[in-house]
Design a protein around this motif. Structure first.
Motif, PDB file in Angstrom:
ATOM      1  N   ALA A  35       0.851  -1.194   0.000  1.00 18.08           N
ATOM      2  CA  ALA A  35       0.000   0.000   0.000  1.00 18.08           C
ATOM      3  C   ALA A  35       0.882   1.238   0.000  1.00 18.08           C
ATOM      4  O   ALA A  35       1.898   1.296   0.686  1.00 18.08           O
ATOM      5  CB  ALA A  35      -0.898  -0.005   1.237  1.00 18.08           C
ATOM      6  N   GLY A  36       0.492   2.227  -0.814  1.00 20.40           N
ATOM      7  CA  GLY A  36       1.266   3.461  -0.874  1.00 20.40           C
ATOM      8  C   GLY A  36       2.336   3.447  -1.945  1.00 20.40           C
ATOM      9  O   GLY A  36       2.882   4.499  -2.301  1.00 20.40           O
ATOM     10  N   LYS A  37       2.668   2.269  -2.457  1.00 17.16           N
ATOM     11  CA  LYS A  37       3.675   2.174  -3.524  1.00 17.16           C
ATOM     12  C   LYS A  37       3.101   1.529  -4.785  1.00 17.16           C
ATOM     13  O   LYS A  37       3.277   2.024  -5.891  1.00 17.16           O
ATOM     14  CB  LYS A  37       4.898   1.394  -3.035  1.00 17.16           C
ATOM     15  N   THR A  38       2.421   0.397  -4.616  1.00 19.17           N
ATOM     16  CA  THR A  38       1.821  -0.296  -5.753  1.00 19.17           C
ATOM     17  C   THR A  38       0.630   0.493  -6.292  1.00 19.17           C
ATOM     18  O   THR A  38      -0.131   1.068  -5.513  1.00 19.17           O
ATOM     19  CB  THR A  38       1.370  -1.708  -5.328  1.00 19.17           C
ATOM     20  N   LEU A  39       0.467   0.518  -7.621  1.00 21.27           N
ATOM     21  CA  LEU A  39      -0.681   1.179  -8.233  1.00 21.27           C
ATOM     22  C   LEU A  39      -1.950   0.418  -7.845  1.00 21.27           C
ATOM     23  O   LEU A  39      -2.176  -0.710  -8.285  1.00 21.27           O
ATOM     24  CB  LEU A  39      -0.526   1.214  -9.755  1.00 21.27           C
ATOM     25  N   SER A  40      -2.785   1.029  -7.014  1.00 22.69           N
ATOM     26  CA  SER A  40      -3.997   0.383  -6.497  1.00 22.69           C
ATOM     27  C   SER A  40      -5.185   0.653  -7.413  1.00 22.69           C
ATOM     28  O   SER A  40      -5.120   1.477  -8.324  1.00 22.69           O
ATOM     29  CB  SER A  40      -4.307   0.907  -5.099  1.00 22.69           C
ATOM     30  N   VAL A  41      -6.296  -0.026  -7.142  1.00 18.37           N
ATOM     31  CA  VAL A  41      -7.534   0.211  -7.885  1.00 18.37           C
ATOM     32  C   VAL A  41      -7.958   1.665  -7.732  1.00 18.37           C
ATOM     33  O   VAL A  41      -8.343   2.331  -8.704  1.00 18.37           O
ATOM     34  CB  VAL A  41      -8.664  -0.719  -7.390  1.00 18.37           C
ATOM     35  N   ARG A  42      -7.873   2.186  -6.515  1.00 20.13           N
ATOM     36  CA  ARG A  42      -8.300   3.563  -6.242  1.00 20.13           C
ATOM     37  C   ARG A  42      -7.445   4.560  -7.014  1.00 20.13           C
ATOM     38  O   ARG A  42      -7.974   5.482  -7.652  1.00 20.13           O
ATOM     39  CB  ARG A  42      -8.221   3.855  -4.733  1.00 20.13           C
ATOM     40  N   LYS A  43      -6.125   4.391  -6.974  1.00 19.62           N
ATOM     41  CA  LYS A  43      -5.217   5.299  -7.686  1.00 19.62           C
ATOM     42  C   LYS A  43      -5.423   5.192  -9.201  1.00 19.62           C
ATOM     43  O   LYS A  43      -5.331   6.190  -9.928  1.00 19.62           O
ATOM     44  CB  LYS A  43      -3.762   4.987  -7.329  1.00 19.62           C
ATOM     45  N   TRP A  44      -5.675   3.981  -9.672  1.00 22.65           N
ATOM     46  CA  TRP A  44      -5.899   3.767 -11.106  1.00 22.65           C
ATOM     47  C   TRP A  44      -7.172   4.479 -11.558  1.00 22.65           C
ATOM     48  O   TRP A  44      -7.167   5.201 -12.557  1.00 22.65           O
ATOM     49  CB  TRP A  44      -5.980   2.265 -11.378  1.00 22.65           C
ATOM     50  N   GLN A  45      -8.244   4.305 -10.828  1.00 22.70           N
ATOM     51  CA  GLN A  45      -9.507   4.940 -11.201  1.00 22.70           C
ATOM     52  C   GLN A  45      -9.430   6.462 -11.095  1.00 22.70           C
ATOM     53  O   GLN A  45     -10.034   7.185 -11.903  1.00 22.70           O
ATOM     54  CB  GLN A  45     -10.638   4.399 -10.329  1.00 22.70           C
ATOM     55  N   ALA A  46      -8.653   6.941 -10.117  1.00 16.65           N
ATOM     56  CA  ALA A  46      -8.522   8.387  -9.921  1.00 16.65           C
ATOM     57  C   ALA A  46      -7.690   9.043 -11.021  1.00 16.65           C
ATOM     58  O   ALA A  46      -7.723  10.270 -11.183  1.00 16.65           O
ATOM     59  CB  ALA A  46      -7.883   8.667  -8.560  1.00 16.65           C
ATOM     60  N   ALA A  47      -6.966   8.240 -11.790  1.00 13.98           N
ATOM     61  CA  ALA A  47      -6.103   8.780 -12.846  1.00 13.98           C
ATOM     62  C   ALA A  47      -6.871   9.133 -14.118  1.00 13.98           C
ATOM     63  O   ALA A  47      -6.304   9.714 -15.048  1.00 13.98           O
ATOM     64  CB  ALA A  47      -4.993   7.775 -13.177  1.00 13.98           C
ATOM     65  N   PHE A  48      -8.177   8.789 -14.165  1.00 15.59           N
ATOM     66  CA  PHE A  48      -8.998   9.087 -15.334  1.00 15.59           C
ATOM     67  C   PHE A  48      -9.809  10.358 -15.121  1.00 15.59           C
ATOM     68  O   PHE A  48     -10.313  10.613 -14.022  1.00 15.59           O
ATOM     69  CB  PHE A  48      -9.972   7.930 -15.618  1.00 15.59           C
ATOM     70  N   SER A  49      -9.950  11.145 -16.190  1.00 18.08           N
ATOM     71  CA  SER A  49     -10.842  12.308 -16.148  1.00 18.08           C
ATOM     72  C   SER A  49     -12.282  11.818 -16.301  1.00 18.08           C
ATOM     73  O   SER A  49     -12.525  10.630 -16.528  1.00 18.08           O
ATOM     74  CB  SER A  49     -10.496  13.273 -17.288  1.00 18.08           C
ATOM     75  N   THR A  50     -13.232  12.714 -16.205  1.00 18.88           N
ATOM     76  CA  THR A  50     -14.644  12.309 -16.269  1.00 18.88           C
ATOM     77  C   THR A  50     -15.007  11.668 -17.613  1.00 18.88           C
ATOM     78  O   THR A  50     -15.875  10.808 -17.674  1.00 18.88           O
ATOM     79  CB  THR A  50     -15.566  13.523 -16.018  1.00 18.88           C
TER      80      THR A  50
END
Length: 446
Positions: A35-50
């Protein structure tokens, strides 16, 4: 919700179940999902615009720190391999995906018309045809044959080179079809050996998916066809992507990078350029080791052949190999990869935004270094995989210098790496050697 495990991290292989009778035979995972280093589901989804545009720079940064969480790995790989442009929208990608799925279905149907085993759920492991195009009526083939084929005992047969030939069937004269059909049983034999320790491949449907994809690819890429090692490269795509067509296109994009490795002639092997790069790098960074390897008869560096062919699949566990691959792709990421690889119909090409991501922040760390320092040669930058192998040699340097007295010793020492390579250390070592190499090359320039 993702269960990250204890603070020390979750082993990469915990998501890829191994058969209970094989647990002692597989390499142990060294990479930890943190956690905090690996690309998580939350970080991945947050990387997209609307509307679906991806902030690829933030994604690359996270991957380079700790890889990708297995639950989103398949989606992330589609971008890393150039299946999709990060500037595309959700709707644009859906349209591209549907076009590709239809194209794969057409190719698969074309192959099925030439051989009914394609798409039948079966895997062929015995020759189907002679070199002069005559169908073989062999017991092993008959066991795998579909009901639509003529398996009657009354059919006219003859014996040729130990194979029972069906004289009643039409002889094939198209050389390309003959060559393709001659590879199908070899694909089957390799499929049954690929990642056989995984529970995933106890499902026969997954085995047939792998066979179908490789059979279709062998038909559409006639210059390369099928070669041993491709099943090792394709297998992770089947594991990560549920849709067979999506898995095919990821494999196809990977092969665009690696297909040159499989183009061998009587005079040279496909990885000859990489072996030459490796020799030059070791000669610059460690002349003593290079001279020693030459004295042992290993100056052609052919001992590194397998590492290049299957991208370290033998040197690390399954989960660690996926981490290693995505690290390499993230480090080497070029923002124009989609346009360089895209050969889809112009109907959807025009729908994808072509504004290029020119800022250096959108490049992978590897390409940033190359962009800042200029190209290493006229053929472009040396792949990170070459420096990975160089880092393995550096780690074994003292042992090679002290114990290796011949090629057998050299191979034995390097075989100790099998299953024991630390993927994260290898990446870090490759980056350090790359920086050192660039400095030495720059200082030599007039």
């Amino acid at each position: 919700m993702i269960k990250w495990g204890i603070s020390s991290g979750t082993p990469a292989d915990s998501y890829y179940e191994v058969r209970s009778d094989c647990t002692d035979d597989v390499p142990k995972s060294k990479f930890k999902i943190k956690a905090g280093k690996t690309l998580s589901v939350r970080k991945w989804q947050a990387a997209f615009s609307t509307d679906g545009c991806l902030d690829i720079a933030s994604v690359l940064s996270r991957i380079q720190k700790g890889g990708v969480h297995p639950t989103v790995r398949g989606e992330v790989w589609e971008f890393l391999l150039g299946c999709f442009d990060p500037r595309s929208t959700f709707d644009e990608r859906d349209e591209i995906r549907q076009i590709r799925r239809l194209q794969y279905a057409r190719w698969k149907e074309e192959c099925r018309e030439m051989d009914s085993h394609v798409g039948s759920g079966k895997v062929i492991t015995a020759p189907l045809i002679t070199e002069d195009g005559r169908p073989i009526k062999d017991p092993l083939v008959l066991l795998e044959a579909t009901s639509s084929q003529n398996t009657s005992d009354s059919a006219s047969t003859s014996n040729k080179n130990g194979n029972v030939v069906d004289d009643s069937a039409d002889q094939i004269t198209d050389k390309q079809i003959i060559e393709w059909k001659l590879t199908l049983h070899q694909i089957g034999l390799d499929v049954l050996r690929t990642d056989r320790t995984m529970v995933f491949y106890e499902n026969k449907e997954n085995l047939s998916k792998l066979w179908d994809i490789l059979a279709v690819y062998a038909w559409i890429d006639k210059d390369v066809g099928y070669c041993q090692g491709m099943s090792d490269l394709c297998s992770p795509m089947i594991v990560l992507l549920n849709d067979e067509a999506d898995a095919f296109w990821c494999f196809e994009k990977l092969m665009r990078r690696l297909r040159g490795n499989f183009k061998c002639t009587d005079q040279s092997v496909g990885v000859a350029n990489q072996l030459q790069y490796l020799a030059s790098i070791i000669q610059v960074l460690d002349p003593k080791l290079h001279d020693h390897l030459e004295t042992l008869g290993g100056g052609d560096y052919l001992f590194a052949f397998r590492m290049f062919m299957v991208l370290f699949r033998r040197e690390v566990s399954f989960g660690d190999s996926l981490y290693l691959w995505e690290m390499m792709w993230a480090l080497e990421y070029d923002p124009d990869i989609f346009f360089a690889a895209c050969e889809e119909a112009s109907a959807h090409k025009s729908k994808v935004s072509k504004s290029k991501l020119k800022g250096v922040r959108h490049f992978g760390k590897w390409d940033k270094e190359n962009t800042k320092n200029g190209p290493e040669d006229t053929e472009g930058p040396v792949p990170i995989s070459v420096f990975m192998v160089a880092s393995v040699l550096k780690e074994k340097r003292e042992k090679l210098l002290q114990e290796a007295r011949g090629l057998d010793d050299l191979i034995r020492i390097l075989n100790d790496v099998n299953g024991n390579l630390d993927a994260k250390k290898a990446c870090a070592g490759a980056l350090k050697l790359h920086k050192k190499y660039l400095k030495k090359v720059q200082t030599k320039k007039p």
